[in-house]
Scaffold this active site. Structure first.
Site, PDB file in Angstrom:
ATOM      1  N   GLY A  63       2.640   2.664   2.328  1.00  0.00           N
ATOM      2  CA  GLY A  63       3.975   2.561   2.922  1.00  0.00           C
ATOM      3  C   GLY A  63       4.979   2.057   1.897  1.00  0.00           C
ATOM      4  N   TYR A 114     -11.580   3.586  14.421  1.00  0.00           N
ATOM      5  CA  TYR A 114     -10.580   3.949  13.392  1.00  0.00           C
ATOM      6  C   TYR A 114     -10.473   5.480  13.321  1.00  0.00           C
ATOM      7  CZ  TYR A 114      -8.356   4.605   8.822  1.00  0.00           C
ATOM      8  OH  TYR A 114      -7.513   5.015   7.814  1.00  0.00           O
ATOM      9  N   GLY A 162       0.800  -1.233   0.000  1.00  0.00           N
ATOM     10  CA  GLY A 162       0.000   0.000   0.000  1.00  0.00           C
ATOM     11  C   GLY A 162       0.827   1.276   0.000  1.00  0.00           C
ATOM     12  N   SER A 210      -5.824  10.556   8.496  1.00  0.00           N
ATOM     13  CA  SER A 210      -6.878  10.342   7.498  1.00  0.00           C
ATOM     14  C   SER A 210      -7.893  11.461   7.646  1.00  0.00           C
ATOM     15  CB  SER A 210      -7.558   8.993   7.764  1.00  0.00           C
ATOM     16  OG  SER A 210      -8.797   8.937   7.092  1.00  0.00           O
TER      17      SER A 210
HETATM   18  N1  LIG Z   1      -6.154   3.659   1.800  1.00  0.00           N
HETATM   19  C1  LIG Z   1      -6.779   4.772   2.125  1.00  0.00           C
HETATM   20  O1  LIG Z   1      -7.733   5.200   1.472  1.00  0.00           O
HETATM   21  C2  LIG Z   1      -6.311   5.572   3.317  1.00  0.00           C
HETATM   22  C3  LIG Z   1      -6.912   6.820   3.546  1.00  0.00           C
HETATM   23  C4  LIG Z   1      -6.494   7.573   4.632  1.00  0.00           C
HETATM   24  C5  LIG Z   1      -5.505   7.088   5.464  1.00  0.00           C
HETATM   25  N2  LIG Z   1      -4.944   5.854   5.227  1.00  0.00           N
HETATM   26  C6  LIG Z   1      -3.901   5.391   6.155  1.00  0.00           C
HETATM   27  O2  LIG Z   1      -2.761   5.064   5.400  1.00  0.00           O
HETATM   28  C7  LIG Z   1      -1.978   4.107   6.109  1.00  0.00           C
HETATM   29  C8  LIG Z   1      -1.560   2.996   5.178  1.00  0.00           C
HETATM   30  O3  LIG Z   1      -2.730   2.307   4.787  1.00  0.00           O
HETATM   31  P1  LIG Z   1      -2.904   1.565   3.381  1.00  0.00           P
HETATM   32  O4  LIG Z   1      -4.112   2.151   2.760  1.00  0.00           O
HETATM   33  O5  LIG Z   1      -1.642   1.521   2.638  1.00  0.00           O
HETATM   34  O6  LIG Z   1      -3.333   0.121   3.906  1.00  0.00           O
HETATM   35  P2  LIG Z   1      -2.680  -1.329   3.700  1.00  0.00           P
HETATM   36  O7  LIG Z   1      -2.444  -1.573   2.274  1.00  0.00           O
HETATM   37  O8  LIG Z   1      -3.594  -2.231   4.446  1.00  0.00           O
HETATM   38  O9  LIG Z   1      -1.286  -1.215   4.456  1.00  0.00           O
HETATM   39  C9  LIG Z   1      -1.235  -1.182   5.859  1.00  0.00           C
HETATM   40  C10 LIG Z   1       0.154  -1.541   6.325  1.00  0.00           C
HETATM   41  O10 LIG Z   1       0.151  -1.550   7.758  1.00  0.00           O
HETATM   42  C11 LIG Z   1       0.728  -2.770   8.200  1.00  0.00           C
HETATM   43  N3  LIG Z   1       0.258  -3.166   9.522  1.00  0.00           N
HETATM   44  C12 LIG Z   1      -0.997  -3.467   9.912  1.00  0.00           C
HETATM   45  N4  LIG Z   1      -0.991  -3.857  11.191  1.00  0.00           N
HETATM   46  C13 LIG Z   1       0.289  -3.816  11.624  1.00  0.00           C
HETATM   47  C14 LIG Z   1       0.935  -4.126  12.835  1.00  0.00           C
HETATM   48  N5  LIG Z   1       0.278  -4.624  13.873  1.00  0.00           N
HETATM   49  N6  LIG Z   1       2.272  -3.955  12.919  1.00  0.00           N
HETATM   50  C15 LIG Z   1       2.981  -3.504  11.856  1.00  0.00           C
HETATM   51  N7  LIG Z   1       2.426  -3.219  10.674  1.00  0.00           N
HETATM   52  C16 LIG Z   1       1.089  -3.377  10.553  1.00  0.00           C
HETATM   53  C17 LIG Z   1       0.304  -3.775   7.148  1.00  0.00           C
HETATM   54  O11 LIG Z   1       1.077  -4.960   7.252  1.00  0.00           O
HETATM   55  P3  LIG Z   1       0.472  -6.387   6.707  1.00  0.00           P
HETATM   56  O12 LIG Z   1       0.543  -6.323   5.222  1.00  0.00           O
HETATM   57  O13 LIG Z   1       1.369  -7.405   7.313  1.00  0.00           O
HETATM   58  O14 LIG Z   1      -0.922  -6.468   7.211  1.00  0.00           O
HETATM   59  C18 LIG Z   1       0.568  -2.962   5.898  1.00  0.00           C
HETATM   60  O15 LIG Z   1       1.936  -2.970   5.607  1.00  0.00           O
HETATM   61  C19 LIG Z   1      -2.844   3.645   7.271  1.00  0.00           C
HETATM   62  O16 LIG Z   1      -2.417   4.289   8.447  1.00  0.00           O
HETATM   63  C20 LIG Z   1      -4.230   4.113   6.892  1.00  0.00           C
HETATM   64  O17 LIG Z   1      -5.026   4.359   8.024  1.00  0.00           O
HETATM   65  C21 LIG Z   1      -5.322   5.093   4.170  1.00  0.00           C
END
Ligand SMILES: NC(=O)c1ccc[n+]([C@@H]2O[C@H](COP(=O)([O-])OP(=O)(O)OC[C@H]3O[C@@H](n4cnc5c(N)ncnc54)[C@H](OP(=O)(O)O)[C@@H]3O)[C@@H](O)[C@H]2O)c1
Length: 356
Positions: free
Chosen positions: A56, A234, A54, A199
């Protein structure tokens, strides 16, 4: 002839409307500002939580592309190594490392910090990017009529290993502990940054440690009150990210700055615990496709806060699409100076034992 003209005119109107709709959706949801700063990051070190997928992953890749040494902090080492190799291959940068970090466990955060501190090349950190996050729909939203609506899958976690509510523990507390434990390394940079990936949903976040058990159980929406699509806990955890950032800015020396940032609505694995059911998924997918950004696009918001000249930024503020978000700031500021302070003091108390 007239019928053909009518059909042609209708098609033209439909086409123009679709274009206009697409344009206005694009302006509101998809348009993003790529980070314009062209920096050579050869001697810089960035640590990114949740860098295996994602936002990151895309952030790590962008920084590695610019020559930085990048540590991706991942809970699943198999996925982490795969991501590390993929970033190295895509960027040609060999200075990418994957280290284990599970934000579900404060002991794991402590071990991660020890590992970082035992590596001389990481004694200075130029950017600590607190990105990892979870989204777990509350089980209580399932009803007997529509049993699988927003119901978490059987394996969906609701608590961390330390017994904290999952969003509070992973999205907020683990990062709070990590930021505090590595702040001395960030201070050494001279232009060190701590970036919280929050977010825009923080707007629905609430903060009241007396009224809600934010720490151990997810905030519930009272019966009869409208439920939003995001889990309340959340939204609260993302508000805590922004409030922590605001408080941190008041404590940090001027050579370290901190920002919270909304990456926009992006196509990622964040919804992996949501079980929408086949029909809803089929209906939702095309709409999502229309309004979501790619994670490559969303990551530019994070990269912006990590790299933009700090003269153009305000430490402690909440950014979206390359500028301070007035809407988010309004909500964050509505808690006065006591909001950030109370989140800080409660969190500080909770991590005290883990820090030993
Ligand atoms: N996508 C959106 O629309 C959006 C919008 C606003 C904010 N965000 C924020 O953006 C950030 C990244 O989200 P994303 O959309 O890229 O989601 P994602 O694809 O689900 O990526 C989340 C990352 O967090 C890791 N993670 C989850 N639980 C963890 C733990 N206990 N310890 C260490 N790592 C952990 C996951 O690892 P695994 O792969 O091992 O699970 C994954 O690498 C989040 O903080 C999210 O709240 C996202």
């Amino acid at each position: 002839m007239n019928v053909a003209k009518g059909i042609g005119a209708s098609a033209a109107i439909l086409g123009a409307s679709a274009l206009l709709l697409r344009h206005s959706i694009s302006r509101k949801w998809i348009d993003y500002r790529a980070c314009q700063r062209d920096l050579d990051l050869n001697d810089k070190v960035y640590v990114i939580t949740g860098g295996n997928t994602g936002l990151g992953y895309e952030t790590a890749k962008d920084l590695a592309e610019r020559g930085a040494t990048v540590v991706i902090a991942c809970r699943d080492m198999e996925k982490g190594f795969e991501a590390m190799e993929s970033i190295m291959k895509a960027t040609g940068n060999p200075d990418v490392e994957c280290l284990e970090l599970d934000l579900c466990s404060l002991a794991s955060v402590r071990e991660f910090v020890k590992t970082i501190q035992s590596h001389r090349q990481y004694s200075t950190i130029d950017g600590l990017i607190l990105n990892a996050g979870v989204w777990v729909p509350p089980a209580e939203t399932a009803t007997s009529d529509d049993a699988d609506e927003s119901e978490p899958l059987a394996s969906s976690p609701t608590k961390t290993q330390d017994g904290y509510e999952i969003h509070f523990g992973v999205n907020h507390l683990g990062h709070f502990f990590l930021a505090n434990s590595l702040v001395e390394n960030v201070k050494k940079s001279g232009d060190g940054r701590i970036v919280f990936v929050a977010s825009s949903l923080l707007k629905s976040g609430k903060l009241n440690f007396e009224a809600y058990d934010h720490i151990y159980s997810a905030r519930q929406i009272p019966p009869g009150e409208k439920k939003g699509f995001a889990p309340p806990a959340y939204c609260d955890s993302k508000l805590f990210n922004a409030l922590t950032c605001k408080q941190l800015a008041t404590i940090l020396p001027p050579e370290v700055t901190t920002y919270s940032v909304c990456p926009g609505f992006c196509r990622s694995e964040l919804g992996r615990h949501a079980n929408l059911g086949m029909v809803k998924k089929m209906l939702a997918t095309p709409i999502m496709r229309l309004i979501q950004r790619t994670t490559t696009q969303g990551a530019q918001n994070i990269v912006f806060c990590a790299l933009e000249d700090k003269k153009n930024l305000k430490s402690g503020a909440c950014y979206a699409d390359g500028e301070i978000s007035k809407k988010l700031a309004k909500h964050v500021d509505s808690f006065g100076i006591m909001g950030p302070k109370s989140v800080w003091s409660v969190s500080d108390m909770l991590v005290k034992d883990a820090a030993k």
